[in-house]
Design a protein around this motif. Structure first.
Motif, PDB file in Angstrom:
ATOM      1  N   LEU A 130       4.463  21.947  38.253  1.00 35.73           N
ATOM      2  CA  LEU A 130       5.861  21.560  38.465  1.00 35.73           C
ATOM      3  C   LEU A 130       6.608  22.669  39.200  1.00 35.73           C
ATOM      4  O   LEU A 130       7.403  22.396  40.107  1.00 35.73           O
ATOM      5  CB  LEU A 130       6.545  21.228  37.132  1.00 35.73           C
ATOM      6  CG  LEU A 130       7.994  20.781  37.238  1.00 35.73           C
ATOM      7  CD1 LEU A 130       8.143  19.518  38.085  1.00 35.73           C
ATOM      8  CD2 LEU A 130       8.585  20.558  35.857  1.00 35.73           C
ATOM      9  N   ALA A 131       6.333  23.906  38.843  1.00 40.12           N
ATOM     10  CA  ALA A 131       6.985  25.038  39.516  1.00 40.12           C
ATOM     11  C   ALA A 131       6.638  25.049  41.002  1.00 40.12           C
ATOM     12  O   ALA A 131       7.511  25.303  41.845  1.00 40.12           O
ATOM     13  CB  ALA A 131       6.572  26.352  38.863  1.00 40.12           C
ATOM     14  N   GLY A 152       8.561  23.960  46.557  1.00 37.46           N
ATOM     15  CA  GLY A 152       8.179  23.431  47.857  1.00 37.46           C
ATOM     16  C   GLY A 152       6.788  23.845  48.297  1.00 37.46           C
ATOM     17  O   GLY A 152       6.374  23.560  49.420  1.00 37.46           O
ATOM     18  N   LYS A 153       6.041  24.497  47.421  1.00 36.26           N
ATOM     19  CA  LYS A 153       4.691  24.938  47.776  1.00 36.26           C
ATOM     20  C   LYS A 153       3.681  23.801  47.700  1.00 36.26           C
ATOM     21  O   LYS A 153       2.670  23.839  48.384  1.00 36.26           O
ATOM     22  CB  LYS A 153       4.260  26.086  46.869  1.00 36.26           C
ATOM     23  CG  LYS A 153       5.056  27.354  47.105  1.00 36.26           C
ATOM     24  CD  LYS A 153       4.641  28.454  46.178  1.00 36.26           C
ATOM     25  CE  LYS A 153       5.512  29.683  46.425  1.00 36.26           C
ATOM     26  NZ  LYS A 153       5.282  30.723  45.436  1.00 36.26           N
ATOM     27  N   ILE A 200      15.619  19.594  40.956  1.00 38.13           N
ATOM     28  CA  ILE A 200      16.084  20.714  40.138  1.00 38.13           C
ATOM     29  C   ILE A 200      17.383  20.366  39.428  1.00 38.13           C
ATOM     30  O   ILE A 200      17.547  20.646  38.237  1.00 38.13           O
ATOM     31  CB  ILE A 200      16.232  21.989  41.002  1.00 38.13           C
ATOM     32  CG1 ILE A 200      14.841  22.465  41.446  1.00 38.13           C
ATOM     33  CG2 ILE A 200      16.965  23.083  40.251  1.00 38.13           C
ATOM     34  CD1 ILE A 200      14.855  23.512  42.529  1.00 38.13           C
ATOM     35  N   VAL A 201      18.320  19.746  40.146  1.00 37.06           N
ATOM     36  CA  VAL A 201      19.607  19.370  39.541  1.00 37.06           C
ATOM     37  C   VAL A 201      19.393  18.355  38.425  1.00 37.06           C
ATOM     38  O   VAL A 201      19.952  18.497  37.330  1.00 37.06           O
ATOM     39  CB  VAL A 201      20.590  18.842  40.612  1.00 37.06           C
ATOM     40  CG1 VAL A 201      21.801  18.198  39.972  1.00 37.06           C
ATOM     41  CG2 VAL A 201      21.021  19.982  41.531  1.00 37.06           C
ATOM     42  N   SER A 252      13.630  22.309  30.443  1.00 39.59           N
ATOM     43  CA  SER A 252      12.991  23.422  31.147  1.00 39.59           C
ATOM     44  C   SER A 252      11.828  22.844  31.958  1.00 39.59           C
ATOM     45  O   SER A 252      11.434  21.684  31.765  1.00 39.59           O
ATOM     46  CB  SER A 252      12.461  24.443  30.138  1.00 39.59           C
ATOM     47  OG  SER A 252      11.395  23.870  29.381  1.00 39.59           O
ATOM     48  N   GLN A 253      11.279  23.657  32.831  1.00 38.99           N
ATOM     49  CA  GLN A 253      10.099  23.212  33.567  1.00 38.99           C
ATOM     50  C   GLN A 253       8.977  22.869  32.593  1.00 38.99           C
ATOM     51  O   GLN A 253       8.272  21.874  32.777  1.00 38.99           O
ATOM     52  CB  GLN A 253       9.622  24.286  34.538  1.00 38.99           C
ATOM     53  CG  GLN A 253      10.433  24.409  35.782  1.00 38.99           C
ATOM     54  CD  GLN A 253       9.843  25.428  36.750  1.00 38.99           C
ATOM     55  OE1 GLN A 253       8.995  26.235  36.394  1.00 38.99           O
ATOM     56  NE2 GLN A 253      10.324  25.397  37.983  1.00 38.99           N
ATOM     57  N   THR A 254       8.818  23.681  31.568  1.00 41.64           N
ATOM     58  CA  THR A 254       7.763  23.448  30.581  1.00 41.64           C
ATOM     59  C   THR A 254       7.957  22.115  29.877  1.00 41.64           C
ATOM     60  O   THR A 254       6.999  21.347  29.711  1.00 41.64           O
ATOM     61  CB  THR A 254       7.725  24.603  29.556  1.00 41.64           C
ATOM     62  OG1 THR A 254       7.509  25.830  30.257  1.00 41.64           O
ATOM     63  CG2 THR A 254       6.632  24.400  28.524  1.00 41.64           C
TER      64      THR A 254
END
Length: 96
Positions: free
Chosen positions: A69-70, A75-76, A45-46, A54-56
């Protein structure tokens, strides 16, 4: 490095959004959580945030859906080594 390191880093950089992201991960942590996995998630994340992606945007560079990615960042889902290498390359980093 523990999660407090990343909170301090975000505060030093005056990055409120990053601080909130890191604290969100801390709140989701359970006493039995795998510390290495949590550290990995925080590093991911950092690095993504510091790369101003962005995640996208990162998901597009890696060739995966943003939702995947989300799930990795939350952690899922556990990424494969191949996926880790793609993410690291896209972030200008390496897997050690």
């Amino acid at each position: 490095m523990d999660s407090d390191y990343y909170v301090k880093l975000a505060i030093e950089q005056g990055d409120e959004e990053l601080r909130q992201l890191v604290e969100g991960i801390q709140k989701k942590q359970k006493p039995t959580s795998n510390r290495e996995q949590t550290d990995f998630l925080l590093q991911l994340i950092v690095l993504r945030h510091q790369s101003k992606l962005s995640q996208t945007e990162l998901a597009k560079k890696v060739g995966m859906p943003q939702s995947s990615l989300a799930r990795i960042e939350s952690g899922k889902n556990n990424p494969t080594l191949k996926t880790l290498l793609k993410i690291a390359t896209a972030l200008g980093s390496r897997v050690t």
